[in-house]
Motif scaffolding. Structure first.
Motif, PDB file in Angstrom:
ATOM      1  N   MET A  23       0.827  -1.205   0.000  1.00  0.00           N
ATOM      2  CA  MET A  23       0.000   0.000   0.000  1.00  0.00           C
ATOM      3  C   MET A  23       0.868   1.265   0.000  1.00  0.00           C
ATOM      4  O   MET A  23       0.500   2.280  -0.562  1.00  0.00           O
ATOM      5  N   HIS A  24       2.023   1.160   0.634  1.00  0.00           N
ATOM      6  CA  HIS A  24       2.939   2.297   0.676  1.00  0.00           C
ATOM      7  C   HIS A  24       3.909   2.287  -0.507  1.00  0.00           C
ATOM      8  O   HIS A  24       4.838   3.089  -0.543  1.00  0.00           O
ATOM      9  N   GLY A  25       3.680   1.359  -1.405  1.00  0.00           N
ATOM     10  CA  GLY A  25       4.518   1.303  -2.606  1.00  0.00           C
ATOM     11  C   GLY A  25       5.873   0.672  -2.362  1.00  0.00           C
ATOM     12  O   GLY A  25       6.773   0.790  -3.189  1.00  0.00           O
ATOM     13  N   VAL A  26       6.034   0.011  -1.212  1.00  0.00           N
ATOM     14  CA  VAL A  26       7.316  -0.640  -0.933  1.00  0.00           C
ATOM     15  C   VAL A  26       7.292  -2.032  -1.567  1.00  0.00           C
ATOM     16  O   VAL A  26       6.614  -2.936  -1.079  1.00  0.00           O
ATOM     17  N   GLU A  27       7.955  -2.153  -2.665  1.00  0.00           N
ATOM     18  CA  GLU A  27       7.950  -3.422  -3.400  1.00  0.00           C
ATOM     19  C   GLU A  27       9.325  -4.081  -3.374  1.00  0.00           C
ATOM     20  O   GLU A  27       9.479  -5.258  -3.601  1.00  0.00           O
ATOM     21  N   LYS A  28      10.312  -3.268  -3.128  1.00  0.00           N
ATOM     22  CA  LYS A  28      11.678  -3.792  -3.120  1.00  0.00           C
ATOM     23  C   LYS A  28      12.128  -4.034  -1.701  1.00  0.00           C
ATOM     24  O   LYS A  28      12.537  -3.126  -0.987  1.00  0.00           O
ATOM     25  N   TYR A  29      11.999  -5.234  -1.263  1.00  0.00           N
ATOM     26  CA  TYR A  29      12.514  -5.574   0.058  1.00  0.00           C
ATOM     27  C   TYR A  29      12.893  -7.047   0.052  1.00  0.00           C
ATOM     28  O   TYR A  29      12.502  -7.802  -0.841  1.00  0.00           O
ATOM     29  N   THR A  30      13.663  -7.429   1.041  1.00  0.00           N
ATOM     30  CA  THR A  30      14.069  -8.818   1.114  1.00  0.00           C
ATOM     31  C   THR A  30      13.174  -9.548   2.096  1.00  0.00           C
ATOM     32  O   THR A  30      13.026  -9.127   3.238  1.00  0.00           O
ATOM     33  N   ALA A  31      12.565 -10.613   1.623  1.00  0.00           N
ATOM     34  CA  ALA A  31      11.681 -11.393   2.487  1.00  0.00           C
ATOM     35  C   ALA A  31      12.237 -12.800   2.651  1.00  0.00           C
ATOM     36  O   ALA A  31      12.668 -13.420   1.682  1.00  0.00           O
ATOM     37  N   TYR A  32      12.248 -13.260   3.874  1.00  0.00           N
ATOM     38  CA  TYR A  32      12.681 -14.623   4.152  1.00  0.00           C
ATOM     39  C   TYR A  32      11.483 -15.456   4.589  1.00  0.00           C
ATOM     40  O   TYR A  32      10.716 -15.046   5.456  1.00  0.00           O
TER      41      TYR A  32
END
Lengths: 86, 158
Positions: B82-91
């Motif tokens: 929703m905040h436009g955060v699409e680039k992150y690392t998920a484990y």
């Protein structure tokens, strides 16, 4: 030993001075054992959210080992009054 | 649970920003841009501290951003989206029991999901949701140099 809503309420009142606790057993869906709590305590005053949640987690550390899912909301008495008025 | 969550998020978005965000995001649900890494190496396990610092935003969750396996993990993904955060690392902790336990020990936090900003533990689902509701999340993202997408969808008020 099953964790009960009464047990959670009593412990939060005794150990972190909660003046109001709402505990809801939300286990019915997919999780075996889950709870949702609203904790109101003057001890939360001036503390950031993370620290408040840590107080609750610490208080219920033993119980949390058996609880699968745990939702919490932590309010000061003042915040709680405001929320009730809304 | 998901329906309930969605309605909460929608209400929140409306109450905080005064507009509905559902339309804007409905077409993007399948297109999670998050980098998802399979964390199987023991090197990763040994040092959670290192891996939380590898990206500005790091999430430990059940499942993947494209396919969350738990309502709470899903909530975190939806809030970030929703905040436009699409680039992150998920484990995905379901793929790695050691990591699942390791991150809990590291952060002294009993539950998954867990969110880290700049290597610092932010909280789980409840905290992220409340930060979203209060507007604090926009500020915290700003500190990371990430401009929340909600700022661009906000109706000009003054």
């Amino acid at each position: 030993m099953a964790v009960t809503t009464d047990h959670i309420r009593e412990k939060l009142s005794a150990e972190i001075g909660a003046i109001h606790v709402e505990v809801e057993d939300t286990s019915s869906s997919r999780c075996a054992l889950s709870f949702k709590v609203l904790v109101v305590s003057p001890q939360f005053e001036g503390k950031p959210l993370l620290q408040r949640h840590r107080m609750v987690n610490t208080c219920l550390a033993t119980e949390l080992k058996e609880i699968h899912a745990f939702e919490q909301k932590t309010l000061t008495p003042e915040q709680w009054e405001k929320q009730k008025q809304q | 649970m998901n329906n309930m969550l969605n309605s909460v998020l929608r209400q929140t978005a409306r109450s905080v920003r005064g507009i509905s965000l559902t339309q804007r995001h409905s077409g993007r649900l399948g297109a999670a841009g998050a980098r998802w890494m399979c964390s199987s190496s023991s090197e990763v396990l040994k040092n959670v501290e290192q891996i939380v610092k590898k990206d500005k935003v790091v999430v430990f969750m059940k499942g993947t951003p494209a396919q969350p396996m738990c309502g709470f993990s899903n909530a975190v993904v939806q809030i970030l989206r929703m905040h436009g955060v699409e680039k992150y690392t998920a484990y995905n902790v379901l793929e790695n029991q050691e990591l699942r336990q390791g991150v809990k020990t590291f952060s002294n936090w009993p539950t998954i999901p867990q969110v880290f900003f700049n290597g610092e533990f932010v909280g789980g689902c409840d905290i992220l949701l409340q930060m979203h509701q209060s507007g604090d999340l926009v500020e915290e993202l700003d500190k990371l140099g990430i401009r929340s997408a909600l700022l661009d969808t906000q109706t000009p008020s003054k």
